[in-house]
Design an enzyme around this catalytic site. Sequence first.
Site, PDB file in Angstrom:
ATOM      1  N   ASP A  47      52.977 -34.460 -14.099  1.00 26.82           N
ATOM      2  CA  ASP A  47      54.188 -34.049 -13.389  1.00 26.82           C
ATOM      3  C   ASP A  47      55.323 -34.965 -13.853  1.00 26.82           C
ATOM      4  OD1 ASP A  47      56.273 -33.683 -11.524  1.00 26.82           O
ATOM      5  OD2 ASP A  47      54.870 -33.180  -9.915  1.00 26.82           O
ATOM      6  N   LYS A  51      64.559 -29.157  -9.003  1.00 26.82           N
ATOM      7  CA  LYS A  51      65.205 -30.457  -8.806  1.00 26.82           C
ATOM      8  C   LYS A  51      66.333 -30.651  -9.837  1.00 26.82           C
ATOM      9  CE  LYS A  51      62.046 -30.960  -5.622  1.00 26.82           C
ATOM     10  NZ  LYS A  51      60.733 -31.523  -5.812  1.00 26.82           N
ATOM     11  N   TYR A  88      52.627 -35.964  -5.654  1.00 29.63           N
ATOM     12  CA  TYR A  88      53.402 -35.075  -4.793  1.00 29.63           C
ATOM     13  C   TYR A  88      52.467 -34.459  -3.735  1.00 29.63           C
ATOM     14  CZ  TYR A  88      56.346 -31.066  -3.608  1.00 29.63           C
ATOM     15  OH  TYR A  88      57.071 -30.118  -2.942  1.00 29.63           O
ATOM     16  N   ARG A 141      56.685  -9.466 -15.104  1.00 35.32           N
ATOM     17  CA  ARG A 141      55.961 -10.627 -14.595  1.00 35.32           C
ATOM     18  C   ARG A 141      55.689 -11.653 -15.690  1.00 35.32           C
ATOM     19  NH1 ARG A 141      51.524  -8.233 -11.826  1.00 35.32           N
ATOM     20  NH2 ARG A 141      50.440  -8.253 -13.807  1.00 35.32           N
TER      21      ARG A 141
HETATM   22  C1  LIG Z   1      59.437 -30.853  -5.524  1.00 34.97           C
HETATM   23  C2  LIG Z   1      58.356 -31.349  -6.381  1.00 34.97           C
HETATM   24  C3  LIG Z   1      57.367 -30.494  -6.853  1.00 34.97           C
HETATM   25  C4  LIG Z   1      57.255 -29.062  -6.425  1.00 34.97           C
HETATM   26  O1  LIG Z   1      58.313 -28.272  -6.851  1.00 34.97           O
HETATM   27  P1  LIG Z   1      58.753 -26.980  -6.011  1.00 34.97           P
HETATM   28  O2  LIG Z   1      59.696 -26.305  -6.926  1.00 34.97           O
HETATM   29  O3  LIG Z   1      59.362 -27.492  -4.753  1.00 34.97           O
HETATM   30  O4  LIG Z   1      57.518 -26.171  -5.763  1.00 34.97           O
HETATM   31  C5  LIG Z   1      56.415 -31.009  -7.703  1.00 34.97           C
HETATM   32  N1  LIG Z   1      56.421 -32.298  -8.057  1.00 34.97           N
HETATM   33  C6  LIG Z   1      57.347 -33.157  -7.619  1.00 34.97           C
HETATM   34  C7  LIG Z   1      57.300 -34.565  -8.066  1.00 34.97           C
HETATM   35  C8  LIG Z   1      58.337 -32.717  -6.755  1.00 34.97           C
HETATM   36  O5  LIG Z   1      59.229 -33.580  -6.278  1.00 34.97           O
END
Ligand SMILES: *Cc1c(COP(=O)(O)O)cnc(C)c1O
Length: 398
Positions: A189, A214, A117, A64
Amino acid sequence: MTSSEAFARDTQIVHLGRDPQANHGIVNPPVYHASTFIFNSVAQLLETRRDRASGAFEQFTYGREGTPTTRALEDAVTQLEGGYRAVVTSCGLGAICASLTAFLSAGDHLLIIDSLYGPVRQFCDEYLKRFGVEVSYYDPLIGADIAHLVQPNTRVIYLESPCSLTFEMTDVPAITRVARARGITTIMDNTWATPLCFQPLAHGADVSIHAATKYISGHSDLMLGIAVCNEAAFIPVKKTASASGYCGGPDDIYMALRGLRTLSLRLQRHQETATTIARWLQRRPEVSRVMYPALPDDPGHAIWRRDFNGASGLFGAVLKPCSEQQFAAMLDHMDLFLMGYSWGGFESLVVPTYPATLRSARPWQEKGPALRLHAGLEDPDDLIRDLERGFARLAAAA
Ligand SMILES: *Cc1c(COP(=O)(O)O)cnc(C)c1O
């Protein structure tokens, strides 16, 4: 890789996080599938307990908390962003929730950007508030005036730039300066920019988060998150991720490392195609506004140019008011811009967006329907023709 600072980022992403000589000369690091690590002796087991207790987390103790595969991705992204260490989590949202809960306690105040987000807003409103955290949303264009919203109990300021769905550019250094002067932790982020186009830690943030789901993985086939931390932030984030059970799977981590190698090349094409399509959309009579900070006439362009080294392929558009049937006629039959959440993969995507439902500090005023487009790696002319056919269906459905 040694002395990586001497190399450009494009060179670094090819080499970081791998060591062929430690692995029979094999180019890519092996995928370690592990829950259990065997200890040779009680003394060794006790040493790993001391390692954890001290917050070093240098040694491997349990799946983990990561394996050498996890460490390879953490090290690579950490070096690209100029961090101290990183924590890989099961998805991007996990990295965000672990980072927020690492610093916030009951009675603390969280200042969070309005255009963030969406699922993070839900986490704050439905869970953090329930645990006694006071949450307020700030206007993404606030800049240094955020100082007026700071309270004696403000513990964390959370940023995202450009913002989700509406792509406002936030003045990150102006906000982190206010935070630093008051001992407030900042979490950003950085998914849109990737580690190649923006470095939050160099602009004063304490934690930089990526949904590696992404662009880093880049192929729409896995979920993974990563929180890159400075030295002060690492132990709290690592301990919280571990205590809350956030961890990434080994095959997904391997695939993210594989995706990372081509990130620079892919991003160049994503940016080029997004710019071409965004400019084309600006000239269309059906479009009232395009939201993409890489465009010279975008309201966020000056900040983007000052702070960013490039753009990704995700942007927004607002259409002139039309009926729901017209909007659906356009989106329901696209050949290439298929409709789906997420982005950052090789393929183009489109989704209708509803920013009005996700804004409180800076209400969404646009009357027409909004879209989010991801410019994939297809031929840009084919993508434009796909949109052109979409607009023809929209007109025909009037
Ligand atoms: C998709 C996304 C997230 C979350 O990521 P996941 O891997 O889908 O949990 C966070 N911030 C932004 C800007 C995103 O586009």
